[in-house]
Design a protein around this motif. Structure first.
Motif, PDB file in Angstrom:
ATOM      1  N   VAL A  43      14.000   0.943   5.365  1.00 28.14           N
ATOM      2  CA  VAL A  43      12.824   0.770   4.506  1.00 28.14           C
ATOM      3  C   VAL A  43      12.986   1.657   3.270  1.00 28.14           C
ATOM      4  N   PRO A  44      12.838   1.120   2.095  1.00 26.69           N
ATOM      5  CA  PRO A  44      13.027   1.947   0.905  1.00 26.69           C
ATOM      6  C   PRO A  44      11.888   2.939   0.742  1.00 26.69           C
ATOM      7  N   SER A  45      12.187   4.010   0.059  1.00 23.45           N
ATOM      8  CA  SER A  45      11.130   4.992  -0.166  1.00 23.45           C
ATOM      9  C   SER A  45      10.134   4.408  -1.155  1.00 23.45           C
ATOM     10  N   ILE A  46       8.892   4.715  -0.962  1.00 20.20           N
ATOM     11  CA  ILE A  46       7.872   4.092  -1.795  1.00 20.20           C
ATOM     12  C   ILE A  46       7.643   4.918  -3.046  1.00 20.20           C
ATOM     13  N   GLN A  47       7.859   4.298  -4.135  1.00 22.55           N
ATOM     14  CA  GLN A  47       7.608   5.013  -5.378  1.00 22.55           C
ATOM     15  C   GLN A  47       6.421   4.427  -6.126  1.00 22.55           C
ATOM     16  N   ALA A  48       6.250   3.113  -5.932  1.00 22.36           N
ATOM     17  CA  ALA A  48       5.188   2.471  -6.702  1.00 22.36           C
ATOM     18  C   ALA A  48       3.828   2.939  -6.207  1.00 22.36           C
ATOM     19  N   ARG A  49       2.976   3.313  -7.153  1.00 23.11           N
ATOM     20  CA  ARG A  49       1.624   3.714  -6.784  1.00 23.11           C
ATOM     21  C   ARG A  49       0.716   2.485  -6.698  1.00 23.11           C
ATOM     22  N   SER A  50       1.086   1.500  -7.465  1.00 22.17           N
ATOM     23  CA  SER A  50       0.221   0.329  -7.555  1.00 22.17           C
ATOM     24  C   SER A  50       0.307  -0.494  -6.279  1.00 22.17           C
TER      25      SER A  50
ATOM     26  N   ALA B 181       0.873  -1.176   0.000  1.00 23.90           N
ATOM     27  CA  ALA B 181       0.000   0.000   0.000  1.00 23.90           C
ATOM     28  C   ALA B 181       0.904   1.219   0.000  1.00 23.90           C
ATOM     29  N   GLU B 182       0.286   2.377  -0.126  1.00 21.64           N
ATOM     30  CA  GLU B 182       1.064   3.620  -0.151  1.00 21.64           C
ATOM     31  C   GLU B 182       2.021   3.710   1.035  1.00 21.64           C
ATOM     32  N   ASP B 183       1.559   3.235   2.176  1.00 21.88           N
ATOM     33  CA  ASP B 183       2.340   3.460   3.387  1.00 21.88           C
ATOM     34  C   ASP B 183       2.832   2.162   4.032  1.00 21.88           C
ATOM     35  N   VAL B 184       2.713   1.062   3.320  1.00 20.41           N
ATOM     36  CA  VAL B 184       3.128  -0.212   3.926  1.00 20.41           C
ATOM     37  C   VAL B 184       4.030  -0.982   2.966  1.00 20.41           C
ATOM     38  N   VAL B 185       5.180  -1.434   3.480  1.00 18.51           N
ATOM     39  CA  VAL B 185       6.044  -2.314   2.684  1.00 18.51           C
ATOM     40  C   VAL B 185       6.280  -3.589   3.481  1.00 18.51           C
ATOM     41  N   VAL B 186       6.079  -4.725   2.824  1.00 18.35           N
ATOM     42  CA  VAL B 186       6.380  -5.993   3.479  1.00 18.35           C
ATOM     43  C   VAL B 186       7.718  -6.474   2.958  1.00 18.35           C
ATOM     44  N   MET B 187       8.607  -6.835   3.850  1.00 15.01           N
ATOM     45  CA  MET B 187       9.911  -7.337   3.411  1.00 15.01           C
ATOM     46  C   MET B 187      10.041  -8.808   3.756  1.00 15.01           C
ATOM     47  N   VAL B 188      10.498  -9.579   2.803  1.00 12.68           N
ATOM     48  CA  VAL B 188      10.640 -11.019   3.022  1.00 12.68           C
ATOM     49  C   VAL B 188      12.053 -11.434   2.642  1.00 12.68           C
ATOM     50  N   ARG B 189      12.694 -12.199   3.519  1.00  8.42           N
ATOM     51  CA  ARG B 189      14.062 -12.599   3.224  1.00  8.42           C
ATOM     52  C   ARG B 189      14.076 -13.756   2.247  1.00  8.42           C
ATOM     53  N   GLU B 190      14.960 -13.685   1.280  1.00 12.53           N
ATOM     54  CA  GLU B 190      15.140 -14.750   0.293  1.00 12.53           C
ATOM     55  C   GLU B 190      16.405 -15.509   0.618  1.00 12.53           C
ATOM     56  N   PRO B 191      16.591 -16.692   0.110  1.00 15.69           N
ATOM     57  CA  PRO B 191      15.594 -17.520  -0.534  1.00 15.69           C
ATOM     58  C   PRO B 191      14.838 -18.347   0.484  1.00 15.69           C
TER      59      PRO B 191
END
Lengths: 141, 859
Positions: B644-651, A99-109
């Motif tokens: 945390v990387p800056s968010i660029q993607a709108r999707s 989402a605009e304000d949420v990033v989920v990070m997942v470790r690979e592999p």
């Protein structure tokens, strides 16, 4: 597998250990050969195993359930002293801006099985965060 | 038993002559310490199947007794019969016992310090061969007798034997690289029990050696024997038998052995012999060309493409080309679907779509974009394809490497009314057993190729044959043979190129086998005599049939887990039958194992042997990283989060910055560009075929351009000798296109008007009256056209018309008749065809004059 309280001093043979733990004897021998399981306390005719072996097997099974291979389990059991290298290992992360304000990070592999679970969890999160509109989009992936 | 015993011994003598090799480490030049030294395959291979003796030599290093575990995969329709252990002062034979008993005997022997060998079969045809308590310095050979099926064609067969094991995908598998050279793979114990899979070595040259010496026996004269996998030496024994050896000293365990045997013509007949059980055993083989042809009905077909990580590189590229070429063989009435899967399933469209021009264009773009990634959820893919076909059913054409574990639920759940699954397997390590069963259980056909061969070519060939079955509703009965059994149930549909095989037994007698099928109008039949032949080994026929029955039944044992319940009754029945069959035929299966115990002088109780699993080579075409991503060191700590990387993607769609399976070129393989720089004309043919529009023409900007382009391609294909090959359907469609072309039709109308002659309906036959009768009409027509020419736009279009008409009148019928006779068209069309492919535009004038000159030279 019989469930009864074991005393610390109780000893048994490989066959008995196999029965108690529900792990075939060949597998036990293989674990011992790979250093996952300590060998018998005495050698020869009176080789025996005890409650520490059962605990160790339980730990191995727990780690297997988490998706670790025997080689990885050996590393975990041996602590972090195993396989140190001068160059730090690289770590790869997947970034899912859900989402605009949420990033989920997942470790690979991870194992494909694990990836599948993560994907569906992320898809669910996306759905929850964005309402109904993106449901169809995700289901097509 | 006499005949079987003599074979057993003959093969063993053959083994004793094979030399021993010392394996050296490449980098250090030191002698390698191997627990298993070599595998040598001997035996007899016939169209009905193979009776094999595999020698494994174990001589582990070290100062402790060891327990060695060799993991292998059974070939198709295979079963283990027995083994023999030979060593210094020891020689013992195996006993067939219920798995539990066999394991108990093995464990007890190990506790007491005896030498013991156990061969146990698991799901999916995995076998663990355990050799327990080999003493330091001891050398033990295990000779394992295996019955195996072959892939039978009308005029020969393909034999495959696994010298390695492909890693397979399972959703709950555990896989990791142990180090940069070794990968380990484990399946869930709940499903696979204590099966041990081997460590997979990136570099197979540090492993044991492989070799083979096989006797190939064919029922007719041998035309050729080839191997796409190994260098071979062929010594002909007589016109129908040949001994095939490995041509080099030793080979590596990184791929299957594949042998192709072809006869001078197709074979139909009944091989029949009496076994020691006083029963007559037979195998009837009826070549598909003995059946007629059925009418072609519009196809309903779904292409199911495996894009899993293990397909990465050449296999996937070939599969993609194959799909495009097959799409070219579809006509406008056909309905088509495309499903692509890895651990997800993607659909081109949620319904079947007509194979019209715009759809083909979109399909092409869609297929082009497919890359390799992820796991192999084949069942999900098949189920999607089945639902796409709906109640009416149709054909599913699977292109996969079949590297998938837990296959029984896939086979059982792939069965749907009126749906046939056809498999094209691609890979250097055998999943042959699984894909054969998958196709057979659904009434389809399968082929398995090594990536060293042309996969796209075989795909088009298979696709051409599944489109038009040569017989449907096939029924088989036996006359004059009392107490007869025909099992397994023969297929109801026969496809061209793939013979019908009927296996069975009866009381010794003379009779006949009757095969009936219905054509469009009436029913037809073939009758073949059944009579025991003393030259045919009845006991081998019996064992091969047993192995086939066992393999079929094993696919019906579907353990109960998540998502696959409801087959309990069937599973129970299959289990009971397997227990019965194991005893009856003396063959191992999942309920019967082979065990032997050897008591040696000085065996000591209670010595724990060191357990080692024999490594195998990663199959040469499978990228190591597809299964074994090199892992960062595992720790139990929580991972530290980076910034945390800056968010660029709108999707809101998930973005992936690192692909799961990098699409690296395969080790030791030329990248794609390098392949295309040395132009392969078969590639060109396949790709051109893939361009075909539903009306059978090549796309172009105008009618005229399309006609020319189609003619160029047509002549190129004929020049390359594809008239009767897998591209025959493409050529038929192109001929129809040329025939229906507006200009040609106009000329036909004029001809009919001026001569009063009706033109015959155009199929493959030459459609024009003889050239002599056309000539005056043609001259007249040309006069007419020329008078119109000079003036205006009408003249311009007339000019185009004239050219087409000229071409038609002067020689098209010749080309057609030549095509029909299968002659070579003179001239060099390849460069035109390649130009067409590369630029999609032809210098029309030059092509016209080229066509002209060809026609002139042939008139």
């Amino acid at each position: 597998m019989k469930r009864r309280r074991l005393t610390k001093s109780e000893r048994f043979s490989l066959r008995e250990l196999a029965e108690r733990a529900g792990v075939p004897p060949r597998t036990l021998r293989f674990y011992i050969a790979r250093g996952l399981l300590p060998g018998p306390t005495r050698r020869g005719r009176y080789a025996d195993y005890g409650v520490e072996h059962l605990r160790c097997l339980q730990r191995i099974q727990e780690l297997q359930a988490k998706g670790y291979t025997l080689g990885q389990i050996a590393q975990v059991l041996a602590g972090s002293s195993v396989r140190t290298s001068a160059l730090p290992e690289s770590v790869v992360w997947r970034h899912y801006p859900v989402a605009e304000d949420v990033v989920v990070m997942v470790r690979e592999p991870s194992s494909p099985w694990r990836i599948q679970r993560i994907r569906s969890a992320v898809a669910k999160l996306v759905t929850d965060l964005n309402g109904e509109s993106s449901t169809q989009k995700e289901s097509r992936i | 038993m006499n005949s079987s015993r003599s074979k057993w011994e003959i093969s063993e003598q053959g083994l004793s002559t094979s030399p021993n090799f010392q394996i050296m480490r490449k980098d250090k030049g030191e002698e390698m310490e191997l627990s298993m030294q070599d595998i040598v395959l001997t035996g007899v291979v016939q169209p009905t199947g193979a009776r094999l003796l595999v020698r494994h030599v174990f001589a582990p290093a070290g100062d402790r007794p060891v327990e060695l575990v060799y993991a292998m995969m059974l070939p198709r329709d295979a079963a283990l019969r027995r083994f023999r252990i030979v060593g210094e002062r020891l020689d013992a034979k195996s006993e067939l016992r219920p798995v539990k008993d066999a394991r108990r005997a093995y464990e007890r022997a190990l506790e007491q310090g005896h030498l013991s060998v156990l061969a146990q079969q698991y799901r999916d045809g995995y076998v663990n061969l355990d050799v327990g308590n080999v003493r330091p310095g001891e050398r033990v050979a295990v000779y394992l007798e295996v019955l195996a099926g072959v892939d039978l064609y009308d005029d020969g067969f393909r034999f495959r034997f696994p010298f390695t094991l492909a890693p397979c995908y399972h959703p709950h598998m555990r896989a990791a690289a142990l180090d940069s050279e070794t990968g380990e793979l484990e399946f869930p114990e709940a499903e696979f029990g204590d099966l041990l899979l081997p460590p997979f070595k990136r570099d197979a040259s540090v492993l044991h050696s492989t070799g083979f010496s096989l006797l190939l026996c064919l029922p007719q004269d041998i035309a050729k024997i080839e191997s796409p996998s190994h260098p071979i030496r062929v010594d002909k024994v007589d016109s129908r038998r040949a001994r095939v050896h490995l041509a080099t000293d030793r080979d590596l365990p990184n791929r299957d052995l594949v042998l192709d045997a072809r006869m001078t013509s197709s074979f139909s007949g009944v091989l029949c012999g009496t076994a020691p059980d006083q029963r007559m055993h037979f195998a009837a083989i009826i070549a598909s060309d003995r059946f007629g042809k059925t009418d072609s009905v519009p196809r309903r077909v779904v292409f199911l493409v495996d894009r899993s990580g293990s397909m990465g590189g050449l296999p996937l590229q070939q599969a993609k080309n194959a799909v495009l070429a097959c799409v070219g063989a579809l006509s406008e009435e056909d309905l088509v679907g495309l499903v692509v899967f890895d651990n997800r399933t993607e659909l081109y469209d949620s319904k079947l779509v007509p194979a019209c021009r715009s759809i083909r264009q979109k399909l092409r773009q869609y297929v082009d974009a497919i890359d390799a990634r992820g796991g192999t959820e084949l069942l999900a893919g098949i189920q999607t394809a089945i639902s796409l076909l709906g109640d009416q059913g149709g054909d599913i054409f699977v292109l996969t490497d079949g590297q998938v574990a837990a296959t029984e639920p896939i086979i059982q759940n792939a069965k749907a009314p009126n749906v046939r699954v056809h498999c094209l397997g691609i890979g250097s390590a055998s999943q042959d057993r699984f894909l054969t069963q998958l196709a057979r259980e659904t009434g389809g056909v399968s082929r398995f190729l090594t990536p060293r061969e042309r996969v796209d070519w075989a795909a088009v060939e298979l696709f051409a044959s599944i489109g038009k079955p040569v017989a449907t509703n096939v029924r088989v009965r036996l006359n004059g043979c009392p107490d007869c059994t025909i099992a397994p149930t023969p297929p109801r549909i026969v496809y061209s190129g793939h013979p019908l095989i009927v296996l069975g037994e009866s009381a010794p007698s003379r009779g006949e086998i009757v095969i009936e099928w219905s054509d469009t109008e009436r029913s037809k039949s073939i009758t073949l005599p059944v009579d025991a032949d003393p030259g045919v080994d009845g006991s081998t026929l019996r064992l091969l049939r047993g192995a086939r029955l066992v393999t079929d039944l094993e696919s019906q044992v579907v353990p109960d887990f998540e998502g696959h319940s409801g087959q309990r009754r069937k599973t129970r029945r299959a289990e009971l039958l397997l227990k019965k069959l194991g005893r009856e035929y003396g063959l191992a299966n999942r309920y019967w194992a082979l065990v032997a115990v050897v008591q040696r002088a000085g065996d000591r109780t209670g010595v724990l042997p060191e357990t080692r699993v024999i490594p195998v080579g990663m199959p040469e075409d499978v990228w190591f990283g597809a299964y074994f991503p090199s892992c960062p060191r595992v720790s139990e700590e929580k991972p530290r989060l980076g910034p945390v990387p800056s968010i660029q993607a709108r999707s809101p769609k998930a973005q992936v910055f690192e692909t799961y399976v990098p699409s690296l070129p395969m080790a030791g393989r030329k990248p794609q560009e390098a392949v295309s720089s040395t132009l392969d004309l078969t590639d060109v043919a396949i790709q051109l075929a893939g361009l075909l529009e539903p009306d059978g023409g090549i796309p172009g900007a105008s009618d005229e351009e399309r006609l020319v382009a189609t003619l160029v391609v047509l002549m190129f294909l004929v020049e390359q000798g594809h008239r009767h090959g897998p591209l025959r359907i493409h050529i038929e469609n192109m001929l129809q296109f040329v025939d229906k072309h507006a200009a040609v039709r106009a000329l036909r109308t004029v001809t009919a008007a001026t001569t009063g002659q009706e033109w015959a309906p155009a199929q493959l036959q030459p459609i024009l009256p003889p050239l002599s009768s056309i000539r005056p009409v043609y001259t007249e027509l040309m006069e007419l056209l020329r008078s119109c020419e000079a003036t205006d736009d009408v003249g311009h279009s007339m000019e185009r018309f004239r050219r087409v008409a000229e071409l038609r009148a002067r020689g098209l019928e010749q080309i057609l008749s030549r095509l029909d006779r299968g002659d070579q068209i003179p001239g060099e069309w390849s460069s035109w065809a390649i130009q067409l492919l590369n630029e999609r535009q032809l210098p029309l004038d030059e092509v016209w004059s080229a066509i002209d000159s060809v026609l002139k030279s042939s008139v």
